[in-house]
Design a protein around this motif. Structure first.
Motif, PDB file in Angstrom:
ATOM      1  N   LEU A   3       0.812  -1.212   0.000  1.00 34.76           N
ATOM      2  CA  LEU A   3       0.000   0.000   0.000  1.00 34.76           C
ATOM      3  C   LEU A   3       0.850   1.268   0.000  1.00 34.76           C
ATOM      4  O   LEU A   3       0.392   2.316  -0.449  1.00 34.76           O
ATOM      5  CB  LEU A   3      -0.928   0.020   1.206  1.00 34.76           C
ATOM      6  N   VAL A   4       2.072   1.180   0.484  1.00 33.70           N
ATOM      7  CA  VAL A   4       2.965   2.345   0.493  1.00 33.70           C
ATOM      8  C   VAL A   4       3.209   2.815  -0.942  1.00 33.70           C
ATOM      9  O   VAL A   4       3.317   4.016  -1.203  1.00 33.70           O
ATOM     10  CB  VAL A   4       4.299   2.003   1.191  1.00 33.70           C
ATOM     11  N   ASP A   5       3.287   1.876  -1.887  1.00 33.97           N
ATOM     12  CA  ASP A   5       3.578   2.184  -3.288  1.00 33.97           C
ATOM     13  C   ASP A   5       2.331   2.429  -4.128  1.00 33.97           C
ATOM     14  O   ASP A   5       2.435   2.762  -5.299  1.00 33.97           O
ATOM     15  CB  ASP A   5       4.364   1.029  -3.922  1.00 33.97           C
ATOM     16  N   ALA A   6       1.154   2.259  -3.559  1.00 34.29           N
ATOM     17  CA  ALA A   6      -0.100   2.346  -4.319  1.00 34.29           C
ATOM     18  C   ALA A   6      -0.409   3.775  -4.755  1.00 34.29           C
ATOM     19  O   ALA A   6      -0.061   4.735  -4.075  1.00 34.29           O
ATOM     20  CB  ALA A   6      -1.246   1.813  -3.466  1.00 34.29           C
ATOM     21  N   LEU A   7      -1.070   3.881  -5.880  1.00 28.63           N
ATOM     22  CA  LEU A   7      -1.514   5.175  -6.390  1.00 28.63           C
ATOM     23  C   LEU A   7      -2.831   5.559  -5.720  1.00 28.63           C
ATOM     24  O   LEU A   7      -3.674   4.702  -5.482  1.00 28.63           O
ATOM     25  CB  LEU A   7      -1.731   5.108  -7.900  1.00 28.63           C
ATOM     26  N   GLU A   8      -2.990   6.835  -5.454  1.00 26.21           N
ATOM     27  CA  GLU A   8      -4.218   7.322  -4.827  1.00 26.21           C
ATOM     28  C   GLU A   8      -5.389   7.202  -5.791  1.00 26.21           C
ATOM     29  O   GLU A   8      -5.264   7.507  -6.970  1.00 26.21           O
ATOM     30  CB  GLU A   8      -4.050   8.776  -4.391  1.00 26.21           C
ATOM     31  N   GLY A   9      -6.522   6.740  -5.272  1.00 28.05           N
ATOM     32  CA  GLY A   9      -7.740   6.663  -6.059  1.00 28.05           C
ATOM     33  C   GLY A   9      -7.898   5.415  -6.903  1.00 28.05           C
ATOM     34  O   GLY A   9      -8.951   5.190  -7.480  1.00 28.05           O
ATOM     35  N   LYS A  10      -6.884   4.568  -6.978  1.00 29.50           N
ATOM     36  CA  LYS A  10      -6.971   3.350  -7.766  1.00 29.50           C
ATOM     37  C   LYS A  10      -7.320   2.173  -6.857  1.00 29.50           C
ATOM     38  O   LYS A  10      -6.774   2.042  -5.768  1.00 29.50           O
ATOM     39  CB  LYS A  10      -5.641   3.075  -8.470  1.00 29.50           C
ATOM     40  N   GLU A  11      -8.250   1.330  -7.306  1.00 30.10           N
ATOM     41  CA  GLU A  11      -8.655   0.173  -6.513  1.00 30.10           C
ATOM     42  C   GLU A  11      -7.710  -1.002  -6.768  1.00 30.10           C
ATOM     43  O   GLU A  11      -7.358  -1.283  -7.913  1.00 30.10           O
ATOM     44  CB  GLU A  11     -10.087  -0.232  -6.868  1.00 30.10           C
ATOM     45  N   ALA A  35      -7.176 -11.196   2.156  1.00 29.36           N
ATOM     46  CA  ALA A  35      -6.875 -11.578   0.766  1.00 29.36           C
ATOM     47  C   ALA A  35      -8.146 -11.684  -0.063  1.00 29.36           C
ATOM     48  O   ALA A  35      -9.141 -12.254   0.368  1.00 29.36           O
ATOM     49  CB  ALA A  35      -6.114 -12.893   0.747  1.00 29.36           C
ATOM     50  N   GLY A  36      -8.097 -11.086  -1.253  1.00 30.87           N
ATOM     51  CA  GLY A  36      -9.214 -11.139  -2.175  1.00 30.87           C
ATOM     52  C   GLY A  36     -10.149  -9.944  -2.108  1.00 30.87           C
ATOM     53  O   GLY A  36     -10.986  -9.765  -2.982  1.00 30.87           O
ATOM     54  N   GLU A  37     -10.020  -9.109  -1.100  1.00 30.18           N
ATOM     55  CA  GLU A  37     -10.895  -7.953  -0.928  1.00 30.18           C
ATOM     56  C   GLU A  37     -10.321  -6.725  -1.629  1.00 30.18           C
ATOM     57  O   GLU A  37      -9.124  -6.502  -1.616  1.00 30.18           O
ATOM     58  CB  GLU A  37     -11.087  -7.631   0.551  1.00 30.18           C
ATOM     59  N   PRO A  38     -11.185  -5.884  -2.214  1.00 35.05           N
ATOM     60  CA  PRO A  38     -10.709  -4.648  -2.826  1.00 35.05           C
ATOM     61  C   PRO A  38     -10.358  -3.602  -1.771  1.00 35.05           C
ATOM     62  O   PRO A  38     -10.983  -3.542  -0.713  1.00 35.05           O
ATOM     63  CB  PRO A  38     -11.891  -4.179  -3.679  1.00 35.05           C
ATOM     64  N   ILE A  39      -9.337  -2.808  -2.059  1.00 32.27           N
ATOM     65  CA  ILE A  39      -8.896  -1.734  -1.164  1.00 32.27           C
ATOM     66  C   ILE A  39      -8.439  -0.558  -2.026  1.00 32.27           C
ATOM     67  O   ILE A  39      -7.871  -0.767  -3.098  1.00 32.27           O
ATOM     68  CB  ILE A  39      -7.773  -2.219  -0.219  1.00 32.27           C
ATOM     69  N   THR A  40      -8.738   0.648  -1.577  1.00 33.80           N
ATOM     70  CA  THR A  40      -8.365   1.855  -2.316  1.00 33.80           C
ATOM     71  C   THR A  40      -7.624   2.803  -1.389  1.00 33.80           C
ATOM     72  O   THR A  40      -8.075   3.044  -0.270  1.00 33.80           O
ATOM     73  CB  THR A  40      -9.625   2.572  -2.851  1.00 33.80           C
ATOM     74  N   VAL A  41      -6.484   3.330  -1.842  1.00 36.56           N
ATOM     75  CA  VAL A  41      -5.770   4.350  -1.079  1.00 36.56           C
ATOM     76  C   VAL A  41      -6.394   5.694  -1.427  1.00 36.56           C
ATOM     77  O   VAL A  41      -6.369   6.120  -2.580  1.00 36.56           O
ATOM     78  CB  VAL A  41      -4.264   4.351  -1.402  1.00 36.56           C
ATOM     79  N   VAL A  42      -7.001   6.333  -0.433  1.00 37.32           N
ATOM     80  CA  VAL A  42      -7.644   7.630  -0.641  1.00 37.32           C
ATOM     81  C   VAL A  42      -6.591   8.725  -0.697  1.00 37.32           C
ATOM     82  O   VAL A  42      -6.621   9.593  -1.567  1.00 37.32           O
ATOM     83  CB  VAL A  42      -8.680   7.907   0.470  1.00 37.32           C
ATOM     84  N   SER A  43      -5.641   8.688   0.254  1.00 39.01           N
ATOM     85  CA  SER A  43      -4.551   9.671   0.243  1.00 39.01           C
ATOM     86  C   SER A  43      -3.371   9.159   1.047  1.00 39.01           C
ATOM     87  O   SER A  43      -3.534   8.351   1.960  1.00 39.01           O
ATOM     88  CB  SER A  43      -5.022  11.018   0.802  1.00 39.01           C
ATOM     89  N   HIS A  44      -2.191   9.632   0.680  1.00 39.09           N
ATOM     90  CA  HIS A  44      -0.974   9.307   1.422  1.00 39.09           C
ATOM     91  C   HIS A  44      -0.703  10.444   2.397  1.00 39.09           C
ATOM     92  O   HIS A  44      -0.797  11.618   2.045  1.00 39.09           O
ATOM     93  CB  HIS A  44       0.220   9.145   0.477  1.00 39.09           C
ATOM     94  N   LEU A  45      -0.357  10.081   3.618  1.00 38.64           N
ATOM     95  CA  LEU A  45      -0.022  11.050   4.651  1.00 38.64           C
ATOM     96  C   LEU A  45       1.433  10.863   5.046  1.00 38.64           C
ATOM     97  O   LEU A  45       2.064   9.874   4.672  1.00 38.64           O
ATOM     98  CB  LEU A  45      -0.931  10.860   5.869  1.00 38.64           C
ATOM     99  N   LYS A  46       1.952  11.779   5.836  1.00 43.03           N
ATOM    100  CA  LYS A  46       3.353  11.696   6.259  1.00 43.03           C
ATOM    101  C   LYS A  46       3.638  10.407   7.036  1.00 43.03           C
ATOM    102  O   LYS A  46       4.640   9.759   6.812  1.00 43.03           O
ATOM    103  CB  LYS A  46       3.694  12.915   7.112  1.00 43.03           C
ATOM    104  N   ILE A  60      -4.218   4.347   8.426  1.00 40.22           N
ATOM    105  CA  ILE A  60      -3.271   3.328   8.893  1.00 40.22           C
ATOM    106  C   ILE A  60      -1.855   3.879   8.792  1.00 40.22           C
ATOM    107  O   ILE A  60      -1.549   4.702   7.926  1.00 40.22           O
ATOM    108  CB  ILE A  60      -3.404   2.010   8.097  1.00 40.22           C
ATOM    109  N   ASP A  61      -0.993   3.427   9.690  1.00 34.72           N
ATOM    110  CA  ASP A  61       0.385   3.918   9.683  1.00 34.72           C
ATOM    111  C   ASP A  61       1.197   3.231   8.592  1.00 34.72           C
ATOM    112  O   ASP A  61       0.766   2.241   8.005  1.00 34.72           O
ATOM    113  CB  ASP A  61       1.028   3.772  11.060  1.00 34.72           C
ATOM    114  N   SER A  62       2.377   3.761   8.330  1.00 30.53           N
ATOM    115  CA  SER A  62       3.193   3.253   7.224  1.00 30.53           C
ATOM    116  C   SER A  62       3.679   1.827   7.459  1.00 30.53           C
ATOM    117  O   SER A  62       3.841   1.069   6.503  1.00 30.53           O
ATOM    118  CB  SER A  62       4.373   4.179   6.965  1.00 30.53           C
ATOM    119  N   GLN A  63       3.893   1.436   8.708  1.00 35.81           N
ATOM    120  CA  GLN A  63       4.324   0.072   9.005  1.00 35.81           C
ATOM    121  C   GLN A  63       3.229  -0.929   8.640  1.00 35.81           C
ATOM    122  O   GLN A  63       3.495  -1.973   8.059  1.00 35.81           O
ATOM    123  CB  GLN A  63       4.693  -0.050  10.491  1.00 35.81           C
TER     124      GLN A  63
END
Length: 70
Positions: A3-11, A35-46, A60-63
């Protein structure tokens, strides 16, 4: 890729959760993050990111984001 590398707004589909902590696994499962569930990164924070899982948004935190493989 995590998720750290994921693009914002993409499922993405969760491939697996990489953690040795059983309590953390059960917490993520209770959120609907497994596993198997969709997840979307809304925004990256510090210190992590905001994700959308099912009908909820969670900060969620970066770890933890690094433990979720997509």
């Amino acid at each position: 890729m995590t998720l750290v590398d994921a693009l914002e707004g993409k499922e993405y589909i969760v491939r697996k959760i990489v953690t040795d902590d059983e309590e953390l696994d059960s917490f993520l499962f209770s959120l609907g993050c497994y596993a198997g569930e969709p997840i979307t990164v809304v925004s990256h924070l510090k210190g992590g990111c905001v994700v959308s899982i099912k009908d909820g948004r969670y900060n969620i935190d970066s770890q933890l984001a690094a433990a979720i493989e997509i």
